[in-house]
Design an enzyme around this catalytic site. Structure first.
Site, PDB file in Angstrom:
ATOM      1  N   LYS A 121       0.830  -1.204   0.000  1.00  0.00           N
ATOM      2  CA  LYS A 121       0.000   0.000   0.000  1.00  0.00           C
ATOM      3  C   LYS A 121       0.867   1.258   0.000  1.00  0.00           C
ATOM      4  O   LYS A 121       0.575   2.220  -0.728  1.00  0.00           O
ATOM      5  CB  LYS A 121      -0.909  -0.014   1.236  1.00  0.00           C
ATOM      6  CG  LYS A 121      -1.804   1.205   1.363  1.00  0.00           C
ATOM      7  CD  LYS A 121      -2.804   1.306   0.228  1.00  0.00           C
ATOM      8  CE  LYS A 121      -3.742   2.472   0.439  1.00  0.00           C
ATOM      9  NZ  LYS A 121      -4.664   2.655  -0.714  1.00  0.00           N
ATOM     10  N   VAL A 172      17.304  -1.623  10.720  1.00  0.00           N
ATOM     11  CA  VAL A 172      17.626  -0.880  11.939  1.00  0.00           C
ATOM     12  C   VAL A 172      18.927  -1.352  12.580  1.00  0.00           C
ATOM     13  O   VAL A 172      19.451  -0.692  13.478  1.00  0.00           O
ATOM     14  CB  VAL A 172      16.479  -0.950  12.977  1.00  0.00           C
ATOM     15  CG1 VAL A 172      15.261  -0.203  12.479  1.00  0.00           C
ATOM     16  CG2 VAL A 172      16.153  -2.384  13.345  1.00  0.00           C
ATOM     17  N   LYS A 210       9.649  -3.404  24.994  1.00  0.00           N
ATOM     18  CA  LYS A 210       9.248  -2.001  25.069  1.00  0.00           C
ATOM     19  C   LYS A 210       9.911  -1.303  26.252  1.00  0.00           C
ATOM     20  O   LYS A 210      10.297  -0.130  26.154  1.00  0.00           O
ATOM     21  CB  LYS A 210       7.723  -1.895  25.163  1.00  0.00           C
ATOM     22  CG  LYS A 210       6.991  -2.428  23.943  1.00  0.00           C
ATOM     23  CD  LYS A 210       7.527  -1.812  22.658  1.00  0.00           C
ATOM     24  CE  LYS A 210       6.926  -2.442  21.430  1.00  0.00           C
ATOM     25  NZ  LYS A 210       7.521  -1.928  20.163  1.00  0.00           N
ATOM     26  N   VAL A 262      -4.334   0.017  20.913  1.00  0.00           N
ATOM     27  CA  VAL A 262      -4.489   0.666  19.607  1.00  0.00           C
ATOM     28  C   VAL A 262      -5.611  -0.030  18.855  1.00  0.00           C
ATOM     29  O   VAL A 262      -5.569  -1.245  18.667  1.00  0.00           O
ATOM     30  CB  VAL A 262      -3.181   0.605  18.791  1.00  0.00           C
ATOM     31  CG1 VAL A 262      -3.389   1.235  17.419  1.00  0.00           C
ATOM     32  CG2 VAL A 262      -2.068   1.318  19.524  1.00  0.00           C
TER      33      VAL A 262
END
Length: 223
Positions: A48, A66, A163, A189
């Site tokens: 997309k 990364v 996290k 979320v």
């Protein structure tokens, strides 16, 4: 005369949160560098984003690793801000934890080496603040709270551990490098529906707190 809006980088733009941040920035007239992590196979969000790049002049897509500091620098070139949205699409284990922490450190270090980055928005999680022994003993969670990494390892809460360690490493490094950073610690979320307004999210560096009995619904929107 209208001033041209600055260039903003979103890394990883192929995560769910990253994609909707990308859409929101474009809808507000920003030029966006969509940094997409290299994966074994192309996922639907990546397809997309590449389709959007063909029709959107203000969107440039960069393939990054990364763990490769230099590929991050290429994506950051000319950007004034970064939305850092690291997430593993295949779930978490102890190995992914280490990779995500290293990735977060590399991203922040790359920002420190640029002349243009003025602010970093680091998307973390409420999971970085709530997990510990006797979890119900604390009524509120605020920016001073961290999940206990030993408890996370014992219970194999790999996502929470990733996290927690990533955000702690980020804060330690940005303080040393004198960077302007805010972290957003969302509890949940939901999407892809659009919300009419932004909800106030708990973030480190502010004086906000939330009640542990509440469930936070965070809507990522593009309008």
């Amino acid at each position: 005369m209208d001033h041209e809006k600055p260039i903003v980088c979103v890394l990883d733009a192929s995560t769910y949160v990253g994609f909707w941040i990308l859409k929101g920035l474009l809808s507000r007239g920003y030029t966006v560098h969509a940094a997409v992590q290299k994966k074994g196979s192309e996922i639907e969000i990546e397809k997309k984003i590449k389709e959007m790049e063909r029709v959107e002049d203000r969107l440039a897509v960069f393939s990054v690793d990364v763990l490769d500091y230099h590929s991050i620098l290429v994506a950051l070139k000319g950007c004034s801000a970064l939305f850092c949205c690291l997430n593993s699409p295949d779930g978490y284990d102890d190995i992914i934890v280490d990779l995500e922490v290293t990735g977060a450190i590399n991203v922040v270090e790359a920002c420190a080496q640029t002349d243009s980055i003025e602010k970093i928005v680091f998307t973390s999680s409420l999971a970085a603040a709530i997990w510990r022994e006797n979890i119900c003993s604390e009524k509120d969670v605020d920016e001073s709270c961290w999940s206990d990494q030993h408890f996370c390892r014992k219970m194999k809460l790999w996502y929470a551990l990733a996290k927690t360690l990533s955000e702690q490493a980020t804060w330690a490094l940005v303080m040393d490098r004198m960077l302007n950073v805010v972290s957003v610690n969302a509890g949940l979320v939901l999407g892809p529906g659009l919300a009419e307004q932004v909800l106030n999210l708990p973030r480190r560096g502010s004086n906000c707190s939330i009640n542990m009995g509440c469930c936070m619904h965070v809507w990522i929107f593009a309008a």
